[in-house]
Design a protein around this motif. Structure first.
Motif, PDB file in Angstrom:
ATOM      1  N   TYR A   1      -6.286   8.678   8.065  1.00  0.00           N
ATOM      2  CA  TYR A   1      -4.958   8.687   7.452  1.00  0.00           C
ATOM      3  C   TYR A   1      -4.027   7.692   8.140  1.00  0.00           C
ATOM      4  CZ  TYR A   1      -0.110   9.843   6.766  1.00  0.00           C
ATOM      5  OH  TYR A   1       1.237   9.734   6.541  1.00  0.00           O
ATOM      6  N   LEU A   2      -3.959   7.784   9.472  1.00  0.00           N
ATOM      7  CA  LEU A   2      -3.010   6.953  10.217  1.00  0.00           C
ATOM      8  C   LEU A   2      -3.345   5.472  10.058  1.00  0.00           C
ATOM      9  CD1 LEU A   2      -2.618   9.223  13.346  1.00  0.00           C
ATOM     10  CD2 LEU A   2      -0.810   8.652  11.709  1.00  0.00           C
ATOM     11  N   GLY A   3      -4.639   5.161  10.036  1.00  0.00           N
ATOM     12  CA  GLY A   3      -5.047   3.769   9.831  1.00  0.00           C
ATOM     13  C   GLY A   3      -4.463   3.207   8.549  1.00  0.00           C
ATOM     14  N   GLU A   4      -4.494   4.000   7.501  1.00  0.00           N
ATOM     15  CA  GLU A   4      -3.936   3.572   6.209  1.00  0.00           C
ATOM     16  C   GLU A   4      -2.407   3.563   6.235  1.00  0.00           C
ATOM     17  OE1 GLU A   4      -5.749   2.876   3.350  1.00  0.00           O
ATOM     18  OE2 GLU A   4      -7.527   4.166   3.314  1.00  0.00           O
ATOM     19  N   ALA A   5      -1.825   4.606   6.837  1.00  0.00           N
ATOM     20  CA  ALA A   5      -0.371   4.773   6.789  1.00  0.00           C
ATOM     21  C   ALA A   5       0.356   3.641   7.511  1.00  0.00           C
ATOM     22  CB  ALA A   5       0.026   6.127   7.382  1.00  0.00           C
ATOM     23  N   TYR A   6      -0.163   3.211   8.665  1.00  0.00           N
ATOM     24  CA  TYR A   6       0.514   2.148   9.414  1.00  0.00           C
ATOM     25  C   TYR A   6       0.420   0.821   8.669  1.00  0.00           C
ATOM     26  CZ  TYR A   6       1.142   5.265  13.362  1.00  0.00           C
ATOM     27  OH  TYR A   6       1.529   6.311  14.160  1.00  0.00           O
ATOM     28  N   ASP A   7      -0.475   0.769   7.711  1.00  0.00           N
ATOM     29  CA  ASP A   7      -0.697  -0.453   6.951  1.00  0.00           C
ATOM     30  C   ASP A   7       0.055  -0.403   5.609  1.00  0.00           C
ATOM     31  OD1 ASP A   7      -1.984  -2.901   6.994  1.00  0.00           O
ATOM     32  OD2 ASP A   7      -3.562  -2.190   5.652  1.00  0.00           O
ATOM     33  N   ALA A   8       0.661   0.745   5.316  1.00  0.00           N
ATOM     34  CA  ALA A   8       1.295   0.950   4.004  1.00  0.00           C
ATOM     35  C   ALA A   8       2.807   0.756   4.065  1.00  0.00           C
ATOM     36  CB  ALA A   8       0.968   2.348   3.494  1.00  0.00           C
ATOM     37  N   LYS A   9       3.389   0.548   2.901  1.00  0.00           N
ATOM     38  CA  LYS A   9       4.835   0.356   2.813  1.00  0.00           C
ATOM     39  C   LYS A   9       5.531   1.677   2.492  1.00  0.00           C
ATOM     40  CE  LYS A   9       8.355  -2.654   2.580  1.00  0.00           C
ATOM     41  NZ  LYS A   9       9.391  -1.661   2.674  1.00  0.00           N
ATOM     42  N   LEU A  10       4.834   2.527   1.767  1.00  0.00           N
ATOM     43  CA  LEU A  10       5.416   3.808   1.339  1.00  0.00           C
ATOM     44  C   LEU A  10       4.489   4.949   1.749  1.00  0.00           C
ATOM     45  CD1 LEU A  10       7.422   5.513  -0.342  1.00  0.00           C
ATOM     46  CD2 LEU A  10       6.124   4.887  -2.378  1.00  0.00           C
ATOM     47  N   ASN A  11       5.005   5.865   2.579  1.00  0.00           N
ATOM     48  CA  ASN A  11       4.217   7.009   3.052  1.00  0.00           C
ATOM     49  C   ASN A  11       4.991   8.301   2.793  1.00  0.00           C
ATOM     50  OD1 ASN A  11       2.035   5.476   4.447  1.00  0.00           O
ATOM     51  ND2 ASN A  11       3.716   4.784   5.744  1.00  0.00           N
ATOM     52  N   LEU A  12       4.394   9.195   2.042  1.00  0.00           N
ATOM     53  CA  LEU A  12       5.086  10.456   1.741  1.00  0.00           C
ATOM     54  C   LEU A  12       4.240  11.645   2.177  1.00  0.00           C
ATOM     55  CD1 LEU A  12       6.301   9.601  -1.890  1.00  0.00           C
ATOM     56  CD2 LEU A  12       7.670   9.481   0.199  1.00  0.00           C
ATOM     57  N   PHE A  13       4.916  12.736   2.507  1.00  0.00           N
ATOM     58  CA  PHE A  13       4.264  14.009   2.832  1.00  0.00           C
ATOM     59  C   PHE A  13       4.780  15.021   1.819  1.00  0.00           C
ATOM     60  CE2 PHE A  13       3.815  18.158   4.668  1.00  0.00           C
ATOM     61  CZ  PHE A  13       2.716  18.111   5.501  1.00  0.00           C
ATOM     62  N   ILE A  14       3.896  15.532   0.988  1.00  0.00           N
ATOM     63  CA  ILE A  14       4.336  16.408  -0.110  1.00  0.00           C
ATOM     64  C   ILE A  14       3.735  17.797   0.010  1.00  0.00           C
ATOM     65  CG2 ILE A  14       4.300  16.762  -2.613  1.00  0.00           C
ATOM     66  CD1 ILE A  14       4.521  13.784  -2.985  1.00  0.00           C
TER      67      ILE A  14
ATOM     68  N   LYS B   1       0.830  -1.206   0.000  1.00  0.00           N
ATOM     69  CA  LYS B   1       0.000   0.000   0.000  1.00  0.00           C
ATOM     70  C   LYS B   1       0.865   1.255   0.000  1.00  0.00           C
ATOM     71  CE  LYS B   1      -4.176  -1.621   2.335  1.00  0.00           C
ATOM     72  NZ  LYS B   1      -5.182  -1.234   3.339  1.00  0.00           N
ATOM     73  N   THR B   2       0.293   2.334  -0.489  1.00  0.00           N
ATOM     74  CA  THR B   2       0.977   3.628  -0.562  1.00  0.00           C
ATOM     75  C   THR B   2       0.036   4.720  -0.064  1.00  0.00           C
ATOM     76  OG1 THR B   2       2.107   2.856  -2.553  1.00  0.00           O
ATOM     77  CG2 THR B   2       2.142   5.234  -2.146  1.00  0.00           C
ATOM     78  N   THR B   3       0.569   5.642   0.751  1.00  0.00           N
ATOM     79  CA  THR B   3      -0.228   6.832   1.088  1.00  0.00           C
ATOM     80  C   THR B   3       0.600   8.083   0.808  1.00  0.00           C
ATOM     81  OG1 THR B   3       0.472   7.275   3.382  1.00  0.00           O
ATOM     82  CG2 THR B   3      -1.202   5.569   3.079  1.00  0.00           C
ATOM     83  N   ILE B   4      -0.084   9.113   0.351  1.00  0.00           N
ATOM     84  CA  ILE B   4       0.568  10.401   0.122  1.00  0.00           C
ATOM     85  C   ILE B   4      -0.290  11.487   0.759  1.00  0.00           C
ATOM     86  CG2 ILE B   4       1.392  12.051  -1.608  1.00  0.00           C
ATOM     87  CD1 ILE B   4       1.600   9.730  -3.589  1.00  0.00           C
ATOM     88  N   ILE B   5       0.298  12.255   1.667  1.00  0.00           N
ATOM     89  CA  ILE B   5      -0.382  13.453   2.164  1.00  0.00           C
ATOM     90  C   ILE B   5      -0.032  14.575   1.207  1.00  0.00           C
ATOM     91  CG2 ILE B   5      -0.541  15.180   4.002  1.00  0.00           C
ATOM     92  CD1 ILE B   5       0.049  13.088   6.038  1.00  0.00           C
ATOM     93  N   VAL B   6      -1.054  15.146   0.567  1.00  0.00           N
ATOM     94  CA  VAL B   6      -0.820  16.268  -0.340  1.00  0.00           C
ATOM     95  C   VAL B   6      -1.189  17.543   0.418  1.00  0.00           C
ATOM     96  CG1 VAL B   6      -1.226  17.227  -2.619  1.00  0.00           C
ATOM     97  CG2 VAL B   6      -1.389  14.751  -2.264  1.00  0.00           C
ATOM     98  N   PHE B   7      -0.190  18.133   1.051  1.00  0.00           N
ATOM     99  CA  PHE B   7      -0.370  19.356   1.840  1.00  0.00           C
ATOM    100  C   PHE B   7      -0.261  20.574   0.930  1.00  0.00           C
ATOM    101  CE2 PHE B   7       1.364  22.963   4.099  1.00  0.00           C
ATOM    102  CZ  PHE B   7       0.686  22.995   5.300  1.00  0.00           C
ATOM    103  N   SER B   8       0.595  20.464  -0.059  1.00  0.00           N
ATOM    104  CA  SER B   8       0.880  21.596  -0.940  1.00  0.00           C
ATOM    105  C   SER B   8      -0.179  21.750  -2.043  1.00  0.00           C
ATOM    106  CB  SER B   8       2.249  21.383  -1.588  1.00  0.00           C
ATOM    107  OG  SER B   8       2.407  22.235  -2.696  1.00  0.00           O
ATOM    108  N   GLY B   9      -0.456  22.994  -2.381  1.00  0.00           N
ATOM    109  CA  GLY B   9      -1.370  23.259  -3.485  1.00  0.00           C
ATOM    110  C   GLY B   9      -0.623  23.871  -4.660  1.00  0.00           C
ATOM    111  N   ASP B  10       0.670  23.603  -4.751  1.00  0.00           N
ATOM    112  CA  ASP B  10       1.452  24.117  -5.872  1.00  0.00           C
ATOM    113  C   ASP B  10       1.385  23.140  -7.039  1.00  0.00           C
ATOM    114  OD1 ASP B  10       2.439  26.374  -4.401  1.00  0.00           O
ATOM    115  OD2 ASP B  10       3.795  25.006  -3.365  1.00  0.00           O
ATOM    116  N   LEU B  11       1.364  23.697  -8.249  1.00  0.00           N
ATOM    117  CA  LEU B  11       1.258  22.880  -9.459  1.00  0.00           C
ATOM    118  C   LEU B  11       2.349  21.822  -9.531  1.00  0.00           C
ATOM    119  CD1 LEU B  11       0.019  22.327 -12.241  1.00  0.00           C
ATOM    120  CD2 LEU B  11       1.506  24.093 -13.184  1.00  0.00           C
ATOM    121  N   ASP B  12       3.582  22.223  -9.271  1.00  0.00           N
ATOM    122  CA  ASP B  12       4.697  21.280  -9.415  1.00  0.00           C
ATOM    123  C   ASP B  12       4.633  20.138  -8.401  1.00  0.00           C
ATOM    124  OD1 ASP B  12       5.086  23.305  -7.582  1.00  0.00           O
ATOM    125  OD2 ASP B  12       7.157  23.724  -8.112  1.00  0.00           O
TER     126      ASP B  12
END
Lengths: 157, 157, 157
Positions: free
Chosen positions: A144-157, A4-15
């Motif tokens: 979020y945390l429920g998914e993240a602890y179950d995932a292999k890759l967690n990113l904060f962007i 599993k993968t989770t990504i927190i998308v905090f940024s609202g920048d195009l890039d």
């Protein structure tokens, strides 16, 4: 691969939004179950362009009007130069046949990437569910945390 | 310790580049196999100072000229104040005998940290392989994900 | 749940600091052992408002005076507009009964979240231990990596 993968998308920048969806789509294509959590400025990526919402405090309306609405309106995190940098980046992407952010979002949805809007951020920024694109989920930090602890890759962007 | 580490270096800011290499070098010193993926503005960290490349669209040349070339030219993500903040930071680092970014990069290479330039970002920003420092690898999101799912520590900086 | 969590708090922006502590508190509430590493601008979150420190180089004093001191003084990463954006955000948070950053920090401490200040960043920015809030730990990159390789969720914010 079933990681599993989770990504927190905090940024609202195009890039950064582009980077988030390129990783999400790549992961989904490799068979990973992907969840993206949109929080704070990241919510702007999910905003529809034209929605009238009643019963909003004037301050929320003002805040909402100042923030970009949807993938076409986002700027770059660097070298935005009043939108010029963003235009140059889009020009380069078209020229190189790279998908637009709107296409990357569409692709993510087709691949079953789960898009979750952070309810607490929506509350603080005064964004209502009908202002966001259809077919997304809503959740808070516990989800979020429920998914993240179950995932292999967690990113904060 | 045999845990793998991956770092996506999205940012091209001096302070974030420093943090990336300090973590990478620390991890390598602890025996971890470390891969750093340089994407978007992060590619600027790997740029050589003086390379003439033919056959570039004028727009790519312009974009390239506006972006910093290599570790000596990067600014801070905060309090850069037209470069003054970066100078103050470098002054403080010299005074405290902290390695410069160039030295940290060199150290990473000596320790066998794998530096990978994101080919898609290179394409969009119009950066050609000969514009980047020698001895690095090139790859896309699939290469990144292959490493990340195999790693214990994955960061996006 | 006994999974460990680490968060590198590199950013000293109000919004990113909020996100860091909301995740940390949520994780601690779910039984995770949480460590937050404050580095570079993130150290500003831990600064006391009024501390006089002798024996500082004038350049360090200048740098220190330009950086925000503590949770009440932080700005937003976007739309800060000279502090106005931060004020609007705080107004919205009060209105929605969302905890302030100061309250989130207090909550984290009550829940046993470990707060670690990065000693190398302190050295570079000229910040002395007595300038930071009491009861925190101090450590470098090796301390961070030791925890991170042992954790299930590692974020860089």
């Amino acid at each position: 691969m079933a990681d599993k993968t989770t990504i927190i998308v905090f940024s609202g920048d195009l890039d950064k939004a582009m980077a988030s969806f390129i990783i999400a789509n790549g992961a989904a294509a490799m068979g990973s179950e992907v969840t993206m959590f949109f929080t704070f400025w990241g919510l702007n990526i999910l905003r529809k362009e034209n929605v009238k919402v009643r019963k909003k405090h004037w301050m929320e309306k003002l805040f909402g009007a100042m923030m970009p609405k949807g993938p076409e309106k986002l700027g770059l995190s660097k070298m935005n130069m009043g939108g010029l940098g963003g235009k140059m980046m889009k020009w380069a992407m078209r020229r190189k046949n790279v998908s637009t952010l709107a296409q990357l979002i569409e692709m993510a949805r087709e691949q079953g990437v789960k898009l979750v809007a952070c309810t607490m951020s929506m509350d603080v920024l005064g964004i209502q569910p009908e202002e966001l694109i259809d077919g997304i989920d809503f959740g808070g930090v516990a989800a979020y945390l429920g998914e993240a602890y179950d995932a292999k890759l967690n990113l904060f962007i």
